[in-house]
Design a protein around this motif. Structure first.
Motif, PDB file in Angstrom:
ATOM      1  N   PRO A   1       0.625  -1.419  -0.273  1.00 34.75           N
ATOM      2  CA  PRO A   1       0.230   0.284   0.196  1.00 34.75           C
ATOM      3  C   PRO A   1       0.663   1.526   0.109  1.00 34.75           C
ATOM      4  O   PRO A   1       1.962   1.771   0.649  1.00 34.75           O
ATOM      5  CB  PRO A   1      -1.009   0.041   1.078  1.00 34.75           C
ATOM      6  N   VAL A   2       0.753   2.011  -0.436  1.00 34.29           N
ATOM      7  CA  VAL A   2       0.706   3.369  -0.914  1.00 34.29           C
ATOM      8  C   VAL A   2       0.629   4.689   0.944  1.00 34.29           C
ATOM      9  O   VAL A   2      -0.220   4.426   0.915  1.00 34.29           O
ATOM     10  CB  VAL A   2       0.997   4.259  -1.397  1.00 34.29           C
ATOM     11  N   THR A   3       1.018   4.690   1.303  1.00 34.59           N
ATOM     12  CA  THR A   3       1.586   5.514   2.980  1.00 34.59           C
ATOM     13  C   THR A   3       1.479   6.811   2.513  1.00 34.59           C
ATOM     14  O   THR A   3       2.411   7.197   1.325  1.00 34.59           O
ATOM     15  CB  THR A   3       2.692   5.573   3.440  1.00 34.59           C
ATOM     16  N   VAL A   4       0.069   7.972   2.576  1.00 38.86           N
ATOM     17  CA  VAL A   4       0.364   9.527   2.113  1.00 38.86           C
ATOM     18  C   VAL A   4       0.688   9.701   3.739  1.00 38.86           C
ATOM     19  O   VAL A   4      -0.331   9.869   4.719  1.00 38.86           O
ATOM     20  CB  VAL A   4      -1.270   9.608   1.376  1.00 38.86           C
ATOM     21  N   VAL A   5       0.999  10.931   3.496  1.00 38.06           N
ATOM     22  CA  VAL A   5       1.078  12.352   4.215  1.00 38.06           C
ATOM     23  C   VAL A   5       0.559  13.847   4.089  1.00 38.06           C
ATOM     24  O   VAL A   5       1.780  14.085   2.776  1.00 38.06           O
ATOM     25  CB  VAL A   5       3.091  12.220   4.901  1.00 38.06           C
ATOM     26  N   LYS A   6      -0.274  14.397   4.681  1.00 33.66           N
ATOM     27  CA  LYS A   6      -0.328  15.457   4.577  1.00 33.66           C
ATOM     28  C   LYS A   6       0.629  16.382   4.824  1.00 33.66           C
ATOM     29  O   LYS A   6       0.788  16.292   6.272  1.00 33.66           O
ATOM     30  CB  LYS A   6      -1.870  15.630   4.052  1.00 33.66           C
ATOM     31  N   LYS A   7       0.795  17.319   3.857  1.00 33.52           N
ATOM     32  CA  LYS A   7       1.685  18.389   4.647  1.00 33.52           C
ATOM     33  C   LYS A   7       1.263  19.321   3.923  1.00 33.52           C
ATOM     34  O   LYS A   7       0.364  19.496   3.175  1.00 33.52           O
ATOM     35  CB  LYS A   7       3.277  18.818   3.774  1.00 33.52           C
ATOM     36  N   PRO A   8       1.121  20.610   5.413  1.00 33.56           N
ATOM     37  CA  PRO A   8       0.252  21.624   5.679  1.00 33.56           C
ATOM     38  C   PRO A   8       1.504  22.690   4.196  1.00 33.56           C
ATOM     39  O   PRO A   8       2.095  22.528   3.710  1.00 33.56           O
ATOM     40  CB  PRO A   8       0.767  22.806   7.294  1.00 33.56           C
ATOM     41  N   SER A   9       1.218  23.646   4.284  1.00 42.62           N
ATOM     42  CA  SER A   9       1.340  24.825   3.328  1.00 42.62           C
ATOM     43  C   SER A   9       1.108  25.815   3.104  1.00 42.62           C
ATOM     44  O   SER A   9      -0.152  26.196   3.886  1.00 42.62           O
ATOM     45  CB  SER A   9       0.769  23.833   1.391  1.00 42.62           C
ATOM     46  N   SER A  10       2.179  26.586   2.554  1.00 37.10           N
ATOM     47  CA  SER A  10       1.357  28.107   3.351  1.00 37.10           C
ATOM     48  C   SER A  10       0.371  29.347   2.887  1.00 37.10           C
ATOM     49  O   SER A  10       0.229  30.224   2.597  1.00 37.10           O
ATOM     50  CB  SER A  10       3.090  29.209   3.624  1.00 37.10           C
ATOM     51  N   ASN A  11       0.262  28.070   1.517  1.00 36.94           N
ATOM     52  CA  ASN A  11      -0.214  29.236  -0.111  1.00 36.94           C
ATOM     53  C   ASN A  11      -1.711  28.280  -0.180  1.00 36.94           C
ATOM     54  O   ASN A  11      -1.823  27.452  -0.034  1.00 36.94           O
ATOM     55  CB  ASN A  11       0.244  28.906  -1.292  1.00 36.94           C
ATOM     56  N   PRO A  12      -2.645  29.685   0.035  1.00 34.75           N
ATOM     57  CA  PRO A  12      -4.120  28.819   0.231  1.00 34.75           C
ATOM     58  C   PRO A  12      -4.375  28.080  -0.418  1.00 34.75           C
ATOM     59  O   PRO A  12      -4.478  28.115  -1.964  1.00 34.75           O
ATOM     60  CB  PRO A  12      -4.997  29.760   0.470  1.00 34.75           C
ATOM     61  N   GLY A  13      -5.311  27.184  -0.776  1.00 34.40           N
ATOM     62  CA  GLY A  13      -5.784  26.432  -2.146  1.00 34.40           C
ATOM     63  C   GLY A  13      -4.730  25.655  -2.321  1.00 34.40           C
ATOM     64  O   GLY A  13      -4.761  24.673  -3.597  1.00 34.40           O
ATOM     65  N   VAL A  14      -3.515  25.243  -2.172  1.00 36.24           N
ATOM     66  CA  VAL A  14      -2.565  24.217  -2.896  1.00 36.24           C
ATOM     67  C   VAL A  14      -2.383  23.380  -1.691  1.00 36.24           C
ATOM     68  O   VAL A  14      -2.225  23.643  -0.438  1.00 36.24           O
ATOM     69  CB  VAL A  14      -1.197  24.999  -2.817  1.00 36.24           C
ATOM     70  N   VAL A  15      -2.029  21.689  -1.441  1.00 39.43           N
ATOM     71  CA  VAL A  15      -2.207  20.521  -1.133  1.00 39.43           C
ATOM     72  C   VAL A  15      -1.107  20.196  -1.464  1.00 39.43           C
ATOM     73  O   VAL A  15      -1.019  20.063  -2.315  1.00 39.43           O
ATOM     74  CB  VAL A  15      -3.540  20.093  -1.018  1.00 39.43           C
ATOM     75  N   ARG A  16      -0.154  19.693  -0.719  1.00 36.80           N
ATOM     76  CA  ARG A  16       1.466  18.834  -0.354  1.00 36.80           C
ATOM     77  C   ARG A  16       0.670  17.440  -0.009  1.00 36.80           C
ATOM     78  O   ARG A  16       0.346  17.703   1.158  1.00 36.80           O
ATOM     79  CB  ARG A  16       2.090  19.940   0.141  1.00 36.80           C
TER      80      ARG A  16
END
Length: 100
Positions: A1-16
């Motif tokens: 399985p792929v492990t996914v970690v959502k990271k914060p972004s300083s730009n609104p509307g950008v998801v990393r």
């Protein structure tokens, strides 16, 4: 399985997202829309699946980092699950092939 970690972004509307495998090798891939069916690499398939979500405007991938630009107010909550399921071939209801 792929492990996914959502990271914060300083730009609104950008998801990393950072995942536990390289999806592009050492190259960058940029998508301003869903790629055509003639493009069949894993990164192309992931881009198609991400663009199937409402509000995805732009996708950039570099190795194990996926950056998604979302339209204002769009919901990004299902994107992580879409990435996790990229290499899941046998989902509930799918018959596993027999090698007889």
């Amino acid at each position: 399985p792929v492990t996914v970690v959502k990271k914060p972004s300083s730009n609104p509307g950008v998801v990393r997202f950072e995942i536990n495998r390289s999806i592009t090798g050492m190259g960058h891939e940029r998508y301003g829309g869903a790629p055509g069916s003639e493009m069949d690499r894993p990164c192309d398939e992931l881009a198609r699946r991400l663009f199937a979500h409402h509000g995805v405007e732009y996708v950039h991938m570099n190795s194990n980092v996926i950056t998604v630009n979302m339209s204002f107010g769009a919901d990004d909550s299902a994107l992580g699950e879409t990435i996790e399921q990229l290499f899941t071939y046998y989902r509930p209801g799918v018959e596993v092939p027999s090698f007889e």
